[in-house]
Design an enzyme around this catalytic site. Structure first.
Site, mmCIF file in Angstrom:
data_model
loop_
_atom_site.group_PDB
_atom_site.id
_atom_site.type_symbol
_atom_site.label_atom_id
_atom_site.label_comp_id
_atom_site.label_asym_id
_atom_site.label_seq_id
_atom_site.Cartn_x
_atom_site.Cartn_y
_atom_site.Cartn_z
ATOM 1 N N ASP A 1 0.854 -1.164 0.000
ATOM 2 C CA ASP A 1 0.000 0.000 0.000
ATOM 3 C C ASP A 1 0.904 1.231 0.000
ATOM 4 O O ASP A 1 2.013 1.129 0.500
ATOM 5 C CB ASP A 1 -0.717 -0.028 1.350
ATOM 6 N N ASP B 1 -3.775 -1.896 5.258
ATOM 7 C CA ASP B 1 -4.245 -1.473 6.574
ATOM 8 C C ASP B 1 -5.765 -1.418 6.633
ATOM 9 O O ASP B 1 -6.340 -1.595 7.680
ATOM 10 C CB ASP B 1 -3.653 -0.110 6.944
#
Length: 955
Positions: A210, A532
């Site tokens: 990410d 996340d």
């Protein structure tokens, strides 16, 4: 900020974004949901005219649908049994390493069993032939107990050989190594949830990360500024800015930011301060804090009610302004906004001494070229701060006419804002690339920012040929005309893809799945994913190793992950790779040591027994040797700490054998040295040391010095060889870093001390007699010889020794374990039970396999004839051409009965499991692909024109 409006609900339940995420995670197993879904399907199968809405849905959901698992039937026992079976299936297959080790241990065990059996047979035959044939003795009844004692002794020798040959320390070594690693990884901020993830990480070849929060800090920050006519690449010290400019800056930012934007102290110890409100405004407030000023003081002085007029931000004018009324009746307006727009309205600029000076269009162009464009090219958002004074004497301006008010401004500063890369990330990524791991960035951000960050991190290097795609492009390139994802198309893209921007959770999942299923390279890719948010769940679960963020991560992400990074830091991933590789190496070190001892001990026991009718190493001694080399050695060698050197080589890959050529060379080389020494001592030791021979001793003779020397030397050689085993890649310095591992030193010294005690005081139980200092020195000297011999062995280049075989390969894909095949059979019988209820009498007569082949052929031949909807085709097509779509359960071997009807739960109809059409949200398939049996329903489920109909008839 307020108002009323209407909301259009476009999807609920499994069709909503959250629903899709949970379906990809394999959740939503509630009975009610499935009931509802069945109803929905039933209704939809009735209006199966390929309505436009359905077609659009197909496009939206195809990515998600590809992976979705089939609905299970909910019919009493049937469902329960299936559930049980599913519960037995592990989440992921047995870890690669354990597979290889189990296989190796079994092979070694079989060899040991064979050797021990041969040893016993030879001993017994030799004794019988020698006693009753050669010496022609009769079998006397009173001698029977003595003969039996001999046989028992032979049997004990056989068992001893077996015990030494079986490497029972192997599973122990793995467990110790993994458990030790996991404990130590906690210190490196890796919380490991699944033990085998640790070892898989050592083989990782790709990391999909990410951007926000992992590679970057996840907080907008002012990183560059143009103040008092200087371009600062870093935030300047407060002293560098004249007090006058500082005053304008502090008031301008504090007042002209929404009072809802603030910076709060961190929630957790050691965390970063929390930004609340508008991210960009928080960055500006953060700038004040960096300049050691407090915005809250200004806000307390000028509360919100005192603001004379506020022009809120809007996307057309891209600026926000606030008017303050001073005590003397004059007004001052502060403005901030997109630099190119606000600068056009500036006619003055604050000079180096804090006084306004004229600002011409020519100067403006200069600033754009030298300040704003360079900032923008680095992916910064540029914001201009400005003010204007209205003197007290003049009439009050017309506040509603904003264009006249916000003009003729004086520029205070231009700042560049970005979400900065974490300082330790570029290094970590370099290490990954050196270690043969490709790092890819998958982000929801726009492509320019993503590209700029990727350059800063080192994911992209200037001058290299790589792809940066947006989610839209990516999807367009991997799907064919019918909108289905094709593995071949993904294979064309992913090897070069480095940045995927504006991507949805489904894109991330598709990419990970595409890389894992790819067969472009001979090694299967091992993919790690970091994430996340809840939307990263599916990708985390699909990946070989999923990393969730400990601080920023949601519970769903943590649940789906294998390792949690407690400090949200990319560097911890590199540590995980190091530990994973270390586990692998520790096991190899242990194997190298263990197998040397195995080979020597078994050959010595076997040859000794055959030549002298007695094993030179007695049973209890063998067990001591076994204890050293199994339990203690696995402790000592499995707890080696990792070194940076582990990151300098490429990943091993899943098919690499446990025992490499170099290790085989070491094992055989050391075994040769040890055998020469042991046999020399065994057959010539009495002459060398001038002692009584211990060979051919009678049944209950006291222990001899001769055999004690053999035993002692053997153990000393193992002890020193344990030091040799610390290096497996043919390094010369075997002592390097030996003191970093306290456990190793303790075990080697401890073993040495115990050995002294056994030899000097062991007496009869250990079959030892005391040795003199001189004999001890000889034993130690011969033991140290293994270190010198090791240097000699490492001089021989491995490349010359082509005849050495590698050992310990993993299970190949083709060798499917018998249990799984057995399970299939069971499934079929289970299905038969269903059929016996009088549903499909004619099905039973057919040979099962023939039927399957016919079904497959029928589908293949009529695939493109009468199926209208693109989704339908995709599912059937994928179902047939990609067997990996048979998701994890091994049920789908017979397409049996239609499963569309939910209301019609009459006792006559019992649904068996439909084959998993990969497309769960797709109804045409469900109504079509199962062979329809209730004749009253076949009309609704498969139209007479469809190939399925003809298929039924022919069957």
């Amino acid at each position: 900020m307020e108002g009323s409006g209407r909301m259009v609900v476009t999807a609920v339940g499994v069709n909503s974004q959250t629903g899709i995420i949970f379906t990809l995670l394999g959740a939503g197993g509630d009975e009610e949901e499935k009931e509802k879904e069945k109803e929905k399907k039933d209704k939809k199968s009735k209006k199966q005219d390929g309505a436009v809405e359905n077609r659009n849905k197909a496009k939206a959901q195809d990515g998600a649908a590809m992976e979705m698992q089939p609905l299970k039937s909910e019919d009493g026992v049937d469902g329960d049994e299936k559930d049980k079976k599913r519960a037995n299936l592990p989440k992921k297959e047995k870890s690669v390493l354990q597979g290889k080790l189990t296989k190796l241990a079994v092979q070694i065990g079989k060899a040991g069993l064979l050797m021990s059996a041969i040893t016993v047979i030879i001993l017994v035959l030799y004794f019988v032939i020698d006693t009753f044939w050669v010496q022609k003795r009769p079998w006397l009844a009173e001698c029977t107990p003595i003969y039996i004692q001999y046989f028992v002794k032979f049997f004990i020798i056989g068992v001893t050989v077996l015990v030494v040959a079986v490497p029972e320390g192997l599973p122990l070594a793995v467990t110790i190594s993994l458990a030790y690693s996991v404990k130590k990884m906690m210190k490196d901020n890796n919380l490991v949830r699944h033990l085998d993830a640790c070892e898989t990480m050592g083989n990782a070849t790709a990391i999909c990360s990410d951007k926000t929060g992992t590679l970057t800090m996840n907080r907008m920050t002012v990183v560059q500024a143009y103040i008092n006519e200087k371009h600062y690449k870093k935030i300047p010290e407060p002293e560098a800015i004249p007090e006058k400019i500082m005053g304008y800056l502090v008031t301008g930012i504090s007042v002209n930011c929404a009072y809802t934007s603030k910076i709060l102290p961190p929630e957790k110890e050691g965390g970063l301060p929390r930004h609340v409100g508008n991210k960009t405004e928080c960055a500006l407030l953060g700038l004040l804090l960096d300049l050691k000023r407090d915005y809250q003081d200004v806000r307390n002085e000028i509360p919100e009610e005192k603001l004379h007029k506020v022009y809120t931000f809007n996307s057309v004018r891209k600026s926000m302004s606030t008017v303050l009324k001073n005590s003397d009746g004059s007004f001052r307006i502060f403005s901030k906004g997109a630099s190119e727009i606000v600068l056009k309205k500036c006619f003055k600029i604050l000079s180096a001494n804090g006084e306004p000076k004229v600002f011409r269009p020519r100067d403006r162009d200069d600033i754009v070229k030298t300040v704003i464009e360079p900032m923008a090219s680095e992916g910064l958002r540029t914001i201009c701060l400005a003010f204007r004074d209205f003197p007290a004497g003049e009439p009050e301006p017309e506040w509603d006419n904003e264009n006249d008010i916000v003009t003729g401004l004086t520029c205070i500063a231009v700042v560049g804002i970005e979400d900065p890369v974490r300082p330790e990330v570029p290094d970590a990524i370099k290490k990954c690339q050196r270690a043969g791991i490709t790092v890819r960035m998958v982000t929801g951000d726009n492509i320019n920012t993503a590209r700029a960050i990727a350059l800063k991190c080192g994911i992209l290097n200037p001058g290299e040929d790589f792809l940066c795609l947006e989610g839209k492009d990516f999807n367009r390139r991997i799907r064919n005309e019918k909108g289905e994802i094709e593995q071949e198309r993904i294979d064309k893209i992913w090897p070069k893809l480095r940045v995927l921007a504006r991507s949805s959770p489904t894109d991330k999942h598709t990419l990970v799945k595409g890389i894992i299923d790819s067969t472009v390279f001979d090694q299967r890719q091992v993919v790690a994913v970091t994430g996340d948010g809840t939307n990263d769940g599916p990708a985390l679960k699909k990946a070989d190793v999923g990393f969730a963020m400990g601080i920023a991560g949601t519970d769903v992400a943590k649940e789906a992950s294998d390792i949690i990074l407690t400090d949200d830091n990319f560097t911890s991933i590199v540590k995980a790779v190091m530990w994973g590789r270390n586990v692998y190496d520790s096991i190899s070190k242990f194997l190298q040591f263990q197998l040397t001892v195995n080979v020597v001990a078994v050959i010595v026991a076997f040859t000794g027994a055959c030549i002298t009718q007695d094993s030179p190493l007695k049973a209890v001694q063998m067990l001591w040797v076994n204890l050293i080399m199994d339990t203690l050695a696995s402790l000592a060698l499995a707890t080696e700490p990792p070194t940076e050197a582990l990151l300098l080589r490429k990943p091993y890959g899943r098919n690499k054998p446990l025992i490499s050529r170099t290790m085989m060379k070491n094992i055989l080389g050391h075994a040769f040295y040890q055998l020469v020494v042991v046999f020399t001592l065994l057959f010539a030791g009495e002459r060398i040391f001038d002692i009584d021979s211990g060979r051919n001793a009678p049944l209950h003779a006291p222990p001899s010095e001769h055999y004690t020397i053999v035993f002692n030397t053997f153990v000393m050689m193992q002890l020193f060889n344990e030091i040799n085993a610390r290096k497996i890649h043919g390094e010369r310095n075997v002592f390097e870093g030996i003191f970093n591992n306290a456990i190793f030193c303790a075990i080697v010294l401890g073993t040495f001390v115990v050995q002294i005690i056994i030899v000097q005081f062991g007496g009869k139980p250990f079959s030892c007699s005391e040795l003199s200092i001189e004999q001890w020195l000889w034993s130690v000297f011969l033991g140290m010889g293994t270190l010198l011999w090791g240097q000699l062995i490492s001089t021989i280049p491995t490349s010359r020794l082509k005849f050495l075989k590698e050992a310990g390969h993993g299970t190949q894909k083709e060798e499917i374990p018998e249990e799984e095949l057995a399970e299939d059979v069971e499934e079929i019988d289970h299905a038969e039970r269903e059929l016996r209820r009088g549903q499909i009498l004619w099905f039973r007569g057919l040979n099962r396999i023939q039927t399957q082949i016919r079904v497959v052929n029928a589908f293949r031949s009529s695939l493109y004839e009468g199926l209208e909807k693109p989704e339908t085709r995709s599912s059937i097509h994928n179902f047939m051409t990609h067997p990996e779509f048979r998701i994890e359960d091994s049920e789908p071997h017979i397409p049996l009965i239609d499963d569309t009807d939910a209301e019609d739960d009459a006792p006559t109809k019992r649904n068996s499991t439909p084959p998993p059409s990969p497309n769960k949200n797709n109804n045409a398939v469900d109504s079509g692909i199962h062979l329809t049996t209730d004749m009253n329903k076949s009309a609704t489920s498969s139209s007479p024109g469809s190939p399925l109909h003809s298929l039924e008839t022919s069957l």
